[in-house]
Design an enzyme around this catalytic site. Structure first.
Site, short mmCIF file in Angstrom:
data_model
loop_
_atom_site.label_atom_id
_atom_site.label_comp_id
_atom_site.label_asym_id
_atom_site.label_seq_id
_atom_site.Cartn_x
_atom_site.Cartn_y
_atom_site.Cartn_z
CE LYS A 48 -17.10 -6.70 3.54
NZ LYS A 48 -16.36 -7.92 3.90
CG PHE A 100 -9.90 -9.50 11.50
CD1 PHE A 100 -8.65 -9.88 11.99
CD2 PHE A 100 -10.12 -9.55 10.13
CE1 PHE A 100 -7.66 -10.32 11.13
CE2 PHE A 100 -9.12 -9.99 9.27
CZ PHE A 100 -7.89 -10.37 9.77
CD GLN A 101 -7.41 -7.19 7.95
OE1 GLN A 101 -8.30 -7.00 7.14
NE2 GLN A 101 -6.23 -7.68 7.63
CD GLU A 157 -1.73 -2.38 1.62
OE1 GLU A 157 -0.54 -2.60 1.96
OE2 GLU A 157 -2.62 -3.25 1.70
#
Ligand SMILES: Cc1ncc(C[n+]2csc(CCOP(=O)(O)OP(=O)(O)O)c2C)c(N)n1
Lengths: 576, 177
Positions: free
Chosen positions: A178, A128-129, A66
């Protein structure tokens, strides 16, 4: 498949019921984005699914890291003047963008970074993340925001592009959860035309311009130092008019390089720590110093209380926060450089300053004798970085875009590259980010495929983002890569030699077979160790239609001069 | 050139934005400037927030910092003022055991003399509230401390400037650009 134009029409004619992720892609296209750089992952997968569907209209470049995506987007923006776009998933994907974002912030590069984020109901739960990327990126972005609802996506992206490109450009980050990506809503894109609390371009005051012109018209020894503000404002022609009409010797900061041809008779070279002797020395002799779109960085000024104290200071800038930040000005002219310089031209008298210009020439002759001759026409056995640049100048006729990394080779590249075309010096100035050049060169080449793009990199910085050879190969980006291998972290070694009694702590590098690595990525590669091979090898590289890797083994312990030791005055610039 | 360090009140008009507090405090943090107090509230204009920040620094730095704050996209305008240019106050609360109110007649005198308000009284404790200058609040705290304080809290400074702010005019100007 629809054409881009048909798509644009469809978007403005009626609202579409689509998901947030499709809205992201359509919003990017509505902003004219045709290339973006990024890396997929869980929290951004719905957007990648849409990128797949729209791949004939918008090209996503998979970098190998990235950080590479952010720097590639920077390279794209720096050579084109357009907004660069980078995309990453949440957590580690987003944090990996940060170095590039910080680099863009300090070098005023317009970027829009889009990051995926965990579902909004998980925010704050150490999911998570999950990282607080808005919090992390706040100090290094011009603006950022988090979007948790699909219907807020178009306005957030529109605002992001507007802020990134307007006024003093900079990076912005839009973090999109999301759930916002997967929810359907009625999409309708409207470009942002203003933000109530934000005044990107302060109005130029005619009185300020007149005051500046009066000082310049009466000056005996005026000197211009221009920076990237000229390039960002697309004021190259206006700068040239000012310089020529009033006959003012003009120097540049690293990021200002290429705004005026290096062969222009009034172009007196680079200022700063490794800048040219004459403009550094004579900064403390001029009677009026005209700073244009530059910010008096400490690498430019050296010791501030011994910087241009004798001179009246005129400062042209778009950013009011730069006025009096480091150097107290006598006249500040706010506004866009294109407009303010055009107004200045009108108010200037035609003039010339031959004997003053001669002082620069005299000091140049000293610098030539003590430094440049040895760099460009060496008689010793080992190759110099300077002679490599000289060959590149010859082969490209000064028309290449030079993308340099950070260190000795960067200073040599900026000092010796010929620039005939603006926006051609792409380097990490303010942050000094090693690892910048290889990915930035990819972005630059993809934005301007018609141009020759030559990356000049040290053996240290090359290995910081060497994985991007994979991107070059996959994208068939015809980047020319020159590694100037001195088997040292050269710039740090130079400081160790000069200021730490030659204690070379962790600066010696045992390097791999660079040619084999490039060849491993199916990139044509060659290594030069002798002077006799250099000219021919550079020629072969420049003539290659494809990407090409050239390693030049240079003298191991050469130093870059002139040099203003840190904390010293510009008057104390050293030649050895 | 050693410039005096003075107390400045920085007033910032902003759009209502979640991340802005972070941005603003980071500007002080970078320069190692301690924020003495920070208050944020609705301003005189609907939808526009006002920060009041008290800091000790040189005027040169105050000037630079205000420009860096103003540069933030969601800042409408930022100003700095000296104490003389503002009218300001702080407020504080004390929670004290109720029996003291009856057993120590001194306390009633202190309350009366200092113009302190009794907010509530119940069997266990009573609560006092006072607004004023820092030194008044401090002297009240010292006086009451002799008897024992269960809880004490003081707010940051709030301030209005003597000079006009003209934020509404500024916003119309921005809108018409
Ligand atoms: C990411 C990063 N880490 C460390 C540094 C500090 N640094 C500046 S120049 C330099 C040496 C660069 O060595 P090399 O890439 O081999 O180039 P050379 O100076 O030899 O031309 C280092 C370590 C930096 N600028 N960036």
């Amino acid at each position: 498949m629809k054409t881009q134009a048909a798509n644009k029409k469809e978007m403005t004619d009626k609202t579409l019921r689509i998901t947030g992720s499709e809205a992201i892609v359509r919003s990017l296209m509505a902003e004219g984005v045709d290339i973006l750089y990024g890396y997929p992952g869980g929290a951004i997968m719905p957007v990648y699914d849409e990128l797949f569907k729209f791949q004939d209209q918008i090209h996503h470049v998979l970098t190998r890291h990235e950080q590479g995506a952010a720097h590639a987007a920077q390279g794209y923006a720096r050579i084109s003047g357009k907004v660069g776009v980078a995309m990453a998933t949440s957590g580690p994907g987003a944090t990996n963008l940060i170095t590039g974002i910080a680099d863009a912030q300090i070098d005023s590069t317009p970027l829009v970074c889009i990051t995926g984020q965990v579902f909004s109901h998980l925010l704050g739960s150490d999911a998570f993340q999950e990282t607080d990327i808005v919090g992390i990126s706040t100090p290094v972005t011009k603006w950022n925001c988090q979007v948790t609802k699909a219907e807020d996506i178009p306005a957030a992206i529109a605002k992001a592009f507007y802020i990134a490109r307007s006024g003093r450009p900079g990076p912005v980050l839009v973090d999109i959860t999301k759930d916002a990506q997967v929810t359907e809503f009625d999409f309708n894109y409207k470009k942002c035309e203003g933000v109530r609390s934000y005044n990107p371009i302060p109005k130029t005051s005619q009185d300020a311009v007149n005051a500046a012109a009066a000082l310049i018209n009466n000056a005996k020894k005026p000197m211009i130092v221009w920076g990237q503000g000229v390039i960002l404002g697309e004021a190259e022609a206006e700068l040239k008019e000012v310089i020529e009409k009033a006959g003012i010797p003009a120097a540049w900061t690293i990021l200002g390089a290429s705004a005026l041809s290096t062969s222009h008779p009034l172009n007196i070279g680079m200022v700063g720590m490794h800048g040219n002797y004459a403009p550094n020395k004579l900064t403390n002799e001029c009677d009026v110093l005209i700073a244009i779109g530059m910010r008096f960085d400490d690498r430019v000024t050296g010791r501030l209380d011994a910087y241009a104290k004798q001179a009246k200071i005129i400062h042209f800038d778009i950013d009011p926060a730069e006025i009096d930040k480091n150097v107290k000005t006598d006249v500040a002219v706010l506004g866009n450089s294109k407009e303010s310089l055009a107004m200045l031209v009108e108010a200037l008298n035609e003039n010339s300053h031959e004997s003053w210009l001669q002082e620069f020439k005299d000091l140049y002759a000293i610098e030539f004798d003590k430094v440049i001759k040895g760099d460009l026409h060496p008689t010793k056995e080992g190759l110099t970085m300077g002679e490599v640049l000289k060959q590149i100048n010859i082969e490209t006729e000064g028309n290449a875009a030079i993308v340099s990394d950070v260190g000795q080779h960067q200073m040599i590249a900026c000092r010796y590259a010929d620039f005939n075309v603006t926006k051609s010096n792409i380097t990490s100035g303010g942050l000094g980010t090693m690892g910048f050049a290889l990915p930035a060169a990819i972005g630059a080449k993809m934005a301007a495929p018609e141009r020759e793009v030559v990356a000049i990199i040290g053996d240290g910085g090359y290995q910081m983002n060497i994985q991007e050879l994979g991107t070059i190969f996959q994208q068939k980006a015809a980047v020319k890569i020159v590694v100037l291998n001195n088997e040292f972290l050269g710039m740090v070694r130079q400081w160790q030699q000069l200021f730490f009694d030659k204690r070379y702590a962790s600066t010696e590098m045992t390097n791999p077979n660079f040619v084999a690595i490039a060849e491993g990525y199916y990139i044509k590669a060659r290594k030069v160790t002798k002077r006799e091979e250099l000219a021919e090898a550079v020629k072969e590289m420049i003539q290659s239609k494809e990407s090409y890797f050239l390693e030049v083994c240079v003298e191991k312990e050469d130093n870059v001069f002139p040099m203003i030791p840190s904390g010293a005055s510009v008057s104390d610039v050293r030649l050895s | 050139m050693n410039e005096d360090i003075k107390s400045f009140t920085i007033s910032i008009y902003t759009e209502n934005n979640i991340g802005l507090l972070n941005r603003i405090s980071a500007i002080f943090q970078r320069r190692h400037i301690n924020i003495e107090s920070l208050t944020t509230s609705q301003s005189e204009i609907d939808g526009v927030n006002r920060f009041v920040i008290v800091v000790n620094m040189t005027e040169t730095n105050a000037n630079k910092i205000v420009k860096q704050i103003e540069k933030q996209v969601e800042t409408i305008r930022a100003y700095y003022h000296t104490e003389e240019e503002t009218i300001f106050t702080e407020s504080c609360m004390f929670k004290i055991k109720s029996d003291l109110l009856f057993n120590e007649p001194q306390i009633q005198n202190i309350i009366k003399d200092s113009n302190t308000t009794i907010v509530t009284v119940n069997k266990e404790f009573f609560v006092l509230e006072k607004s004023g200058r820092r030194n008044e609040i401090e002297s009240l705290r010292r006086d009451l401390n002799a008897f024992g304080i269960m809880q004490f809290v003081r707010s940051g400074r709030i301030a209005v400037t003597k000079e006009e702010m003209k934020i509404t005019e500024l916003l119309t100007e921005f809108n018409n650009q």
